[in-house]
Design a protein around this motif. Structure first.
Motif, PDB file in Angstrom:
ATOM      1  N   ARG A 146      35.848  38.638  20.695  1.00 14.73           N
ATOM      2  CA  ARG A 146      36.678  38.261  19.661  1.00 14.73           C
ATOM      3  C   ARG A 146      38.151  38.185  20.183  1.00 14.73           C
ATOM      4  N   LEU A 147      38.576  36.911  20.314  1.00 19.80           N
ATOM      5  CA  LEU A 147      40.190  36.756  20.548  1.00 19.80           C
ATOM      6  C   LEU A 147      40.354  37.513  22.190  1.00 19.80           C
ATOM      7  N   LEU A 148      39.456  37.604  22.773  1.00 22.96           N
ATOM      8  CA  LEU A 148      39.659  38.306  24.160  1.00 22.96           C
ATOM      9  C   LEU A 148      40.191  36.995  25.210  1.00 22.96           C
ATOM     10  N   CYS A 149      41.296  37.099  25.823  1.00 21.16           N
ATOM     11  CA  CYS A 149      41.685  36.191  27.059  1.00 21.16           C
ATOM     12  C   CYS A 149      41.292  36.720  28.164  1.00 21.16           C
ATOM     13  N   LEU A 150      41.334  37.940  28.188  1.00 23.23           N
ATOM     14  CA  LEU A 150      41.381  38.574  29.880  1.00 23.23           C
ATOM     15  C   LEU A 150      40.804  39.917  29.835  1.00 23.23           C
ATOM     16  N   GLN A 151      39.815  40.001  30.829  1.00 27.05           N
ATOM     17  CA  GLN A 151      39.245  41.516  30.723  1.00 27.05           C
ATOM     18  C   GLN A 151      39.215  41.553  32.162  1.00 27.05           C
ATOM     19  N   LYS A 152      39.681  42.884  32.864  1.00 23.61           N
ATOM     20  CA  LYS A 152      39.644  43.060  34.301  1.00 23.61           C
ATOM     21  C   LYS A 152      39.727  44.478  34.654  1.00 23.61           C
ATOM     22  N   ARG A 153      38.847  44.607  35.493  1.00 19.72           N
ATOM     23  CA  ARG A 153      38.693  45.996  36.180  1.00 19.72           C
ATOM     24  C   ARG A 153      39.899  46.093  37.149  1.00 19.72           C
ATOM     25  N   LEU A 154      40.546  47.316  36.916  1.00 18.59           N
ATOM     26  CA  LEU A 154      41.614  47.540  38.156  1.00 18.59           C
ATOM     27  C   LEU A 154      41.262  48.532  39.121  1.00 18.59           C
ATOM     28  N   TYR A 155      41.434  48.498  40.346  1.00 12.65           N
ATOM     29  CA  TYR A 155      40.995  49.591  41.139  1.00 12.65           C
ATOM     30  C   TYR A 155      41.775  49.629  42.316  1.00 12.65           C
ATOM     31  N   PHE A 156      42.605  51.066  42.351  1.00 12.40           N
ATOM     32  CA  PHE A 156      43.484  51.357  43.551  1.00 12.40           C
ATOM     33  C   PHE A 156      42.902  52.419  44.249  1.00 12.40           C
ATOM     34  N   ASN A 157      42.771  52.155  45.616  1.00 10.51           N
ATOM     35  CA  ASN A 157      42.167  53.181  46.553  1.00 10.51           C
ATOM     36  C   ASN A 157      43.226  54.086  46.829  1.00 10.51           C
ATOM     37  N   LEU A 158      43.460  55.175  46.400  1.00 10.35           N
ATOM     38  CA  LEU A 158      44.260  56.194  46.597  1.00 10.35           C
ATOM     39  C   LEU A 158      44.007  57.013  47.979  1.00 10.35           C
ATOM     40  N   SER A 159      42.739  56.933  48.264  1.00  9.37           N
ATOM     41  CA  SER A 159      42.141  57.795  49.323  1.00  9.37           C
ATOM     42  C   SER A 159      42.947  57.977  50.662  1.00  9.37           C
ATOM     43  N   VAL A 160      43.879  56.860  50.442  1.00  6.58           N
ATOM     44  CA  VAL A 160      44.805  57.112  51.923  1.00  6.58           C
ATOM     45  C   VAL A 160      45.924  58.199  51.877  1.00  6.58           C
ATOM     46  N   LEU A 161      46.009  58.647  50.845  1.00  7.68           N
ATOM     47  CA  LEU A 161      47.110  59.580  50.334  1.00  7.68           C
ATOM     48  C   LEU A 161      46.459  60.926  51.194  1.00  7.68           C
ATOM     49  N   GLU A 162      47.517  61.442  51.945  1.00  8.74           N
ATOM     50  CA  GLU A 162      47.002  62.801  52.830  1.00  8.74           C
ATOM     51  C   GLU A 162      46.873  63.972  51.714  1.00  8.74           C
ATOM     52  N   GLU A 163      46.208  64.964  52.318  1.00 10.36           N
ATOM     53  CA  GLU A 163      46.175  66.310  51.478  1.00 10.36           C
ATOM     54  C   GLU A 163      47.500  66.771  51.331  1.00 10.36           C
ATOM     55  N   GLY A 164      48.276  67.028  52.120  1.00  9.27           N
ATOM     56  CA  GLY A 164      49.647  67.646  51.969  1.00  9.27           C
ATOM     57  C   GLY A 164      50.489  66.991  51.118  1.00  9.27           C
ATOM     58  N   GLU A 165      50.052  65.647  50.737  1.00  4.66           N
ATOM     59  CA  GLU A 165      51.176  64.937  49.795  1.00  4.66           C
ATOM     60  C   GLU A 165      50.957  65.425  48.407  1.00  4.66           C
ATOM     61  N   ARG A 166      52.036  65.414  47.801  1.00 10.95           N
ATOM     62  CA  ARG A 166      51.986  65.784  46.240  1.00 10.95           C
ATOM     63  C   ARG A 166      52.535  64.380  45.617  1.00 10.95           C
ATOM     64  N   LEU A 167      51.653  64.052  44.535  1.00 13.54           N
ATOM     65  CA  LEU A 167      52.070  62.936  43.834  1.00 13.54           C
ATOM     66  C   LEU A 167      52.980  63.010  42.846  1.00 13.54           C
ATOM     67  N   THR A 168      53.896  62.361  42.653  1.00 10.66           N
ATOM     68  CA  THR A 168      55.164  62.628  41.885  1.00 10.66           C
ATOM     69  C   THR A 168      55.317  61.422  40.873  1.00 10.66           C
ATOM     70  N   MET A 169      54.767  60.109  41.128  1.00 10.79           N
ATOM     71  CA  MET A 169      54.911  59.083  40.464  1.00 10.79           C
ATOM     72  C   MET A 169      54.288  57.989  40.573  1.00 10.79           C
ATOM     73  N   ALA A 170      53.449  57.548  39.659  1.00 13.07           N
ATOM     74  CA  ALA A 170      52.520  56.297  39.721  1.00 13.07           C
ATOM     75  C   ALA A 170      53.026  55.130  38.524  1.00 13.07           C
ATOM     76  N   GLN A 171      53.285  53.922  39.058  1.00  7.42           N
ATOM     77  CA  GLN A 171      53.859  52.942  38.071  1.00  7.42           C
ATOM     78  C   GLN A 171      53.029  51.651  38.349  1.00  7.42           C
ATOM     79  N   LEU A 172      52.328  51.306  36.967  1.00  9.28           N
ATOM     80  CA  LEU A 172      51.489  49.862  37.216  1.00  9.28           C
ATOM     81  C   LEU A 172      52.460  48.852  36.941  1.00  9.28           C
ATOM     82  N   GLU A 173      52.335  47.639  37.756  1.00  7.86           N
ATOM     83  CA  GLU A 173      52.982  46.655  37.291  1.00  7.86           C
ATOM     84  C   GLU A 173      51.940  45.423  37.191  1.00  7.86           C
ATOM     85  N   ILE A 174      51.850  44.834  35.933  1.00  6.88           N
ATOM     86  CA  ILE A 174      51.193  43.566  35.598  1.00  6.88           C
ATOM     87  C   ILE A 174      52.205  42.290  35.640  1.00  6.88           C
TER      88      ILE A 174
END
Lengths: 113, 233
Positions: B80-108
């Motif tokens: 019903r009324l759906l124009c777009l349906q999409k799975r989004l996947y971002f592979n964050l595994s490259v972040l090293e253990e000693g890194e503290r995540l402080t912000m994440a911003q999604l842009e469409i």
């Protein structure tokens, strides 16, 4: 590549020009920018009496004095970086993501004894 | 690698020498930040805190833009009324253990901000779900297994829409359960409006066709590189 062209022929402690070229180390395919940067290094004498522009610590003043009295026993103070600044590097990681990374203390701006 | 090269890489916080396979264009947001710092007069450079991203006012010395590795979802029955349906996947595994995540911003991103005459004044609804379960067929199990994160309507297509997903990205890292997101954009149903005919729906969705791509900008702080120098200073 280390090519130093001292601006003034002085052997006093001061920054010397050192340009780091990333393509020299074969990194040009993953570093986007910069292609290199001026890192510089410190070199030169810390003679007695230490003048103000040599950015010396009180201890360095003391040590030059002792060195002047007993050159064999006590060396001159070292010429080291006293003001450093960061650089930023844009590069691709192994997953083709673009990374912007800031590194502290990568450029020698000033030296001191 | 020669010993010198591996030591130099290590001092730059890199465990291996990257080997990009299909480099993407540099995101303009990163290029702008890089240029701004590069153009600073050398007398000001040592005043800049390399361990803080002033553009986003968060601690951090590493900014990454992850490209979306998800796919469009076509699960057969017209919704019903759906124009777009999409799975989004971002592979964050490259972040090293000693890194503290402080912000994440999604842009469409949409390819243009003009307005399709056919859907003049048309209001769309955007929903963003966090996937917490994956059904066997790899398709999102509809209602359960996903948590609504964002639901908003918009009437004009901007070049890009931004969403703060810092909490979600921290969840992904803390619980190592990154099953991605589901993005849905549909024509706003209004109160009880019946779904237009399939052709009608198609024309209303035309402007959503300018949907271009999604990316996730992540800021992290390398505890090793930032704390050590602070202590020394």
């Amino acid at each position: 590549s280390a090519h130093s062209t001292p601006v003034t022929p002085s052997n006093l402690c001061k920054p010397r020009r050192l340009y780091i070229s990333f393509s020299d180390v074969g990194w040009e395919n993953w570093i986007i920018a910069p292609q290199g940067y001026l890192a510089n290094y410190c070199l030169g004498e810390c003679p007695f009496p230490l003048t103000a522009e040599l950015n010396s610590t009180n201890h360095a003043i003391l040590q030059t004095m002792v060195h002047s009295l007993d050159p064999e026993g006590t060396p001159q103070p070292c010429c080291v970086p006293v003001r450093l600044s960061p650089i930023s590097i844009l590069y691709y990681d192994n997953n083709d993501n673009v990374v912007l990374r800031h590194y502290e203390d990568m450029v020698v701006d000033e030296c001191g004894c | 690698l020669s010993l010198q090269e591996s030591l130099l890489l290590k001092s730059l916080g890199l465990s291996t020498k990257p080997n990009p396979k299909s480099p993407v264009p540099v995101p303009s947001v990163l290029w702008r930040i890089f240029q701004k710092r590069k153009m600073l007069p050398s007398t000001d450079k040592d005043l800049v805190d390399a361990c803080r991203v002033e553009e986003f006012n968060v601690p951090g010395n590493i900014i990454r833009v992850f490209t979306d590795q998800g796919h469009f979802i076509h699960d057969g029955q017209p919704q019903r009324l759906l124009c777009l349906q999409k799975r989004l996947y971002f592979n964050l595994s490259v972040l090293e253990e000693g890194e503290r995540l402080t912000m994440a911003q999604l842009e469409i991103k949409f390819s243009h901000n003009s307005y399709h005459t056919s859907s003049q004044g048309q209001v769309f609804e955007l929903r963003l779900y966090q996937t917490s379960q994956m059904s066997l067929r790899g398709m999102p199990s509809h209602e359960h297994g996903r948590k609504l994160l964002v639901e908003q309507s918009f009437a004009q297509l901007h070049k890009s829409l931004l969403f703060n997903l810092s909490g979600v990205a921290k969840d992904w890292r803390t619980y190592s359960r990154n099953l991605g997101l589901i993005l849905e954009i549909s024509v706003s149903g209004g109160d009880g409006a019946s779904a237009p005919e399939h052709g009608g729906l198609q024309s209303l969705c035309t402007s959503i066709d300018s949907f271009l791509d999604t990316s996730l900008l992540v800021v992290t702080l390398s505890q090793k590189q930032c704390k050590a120098s602070r202590m020394r200073r």
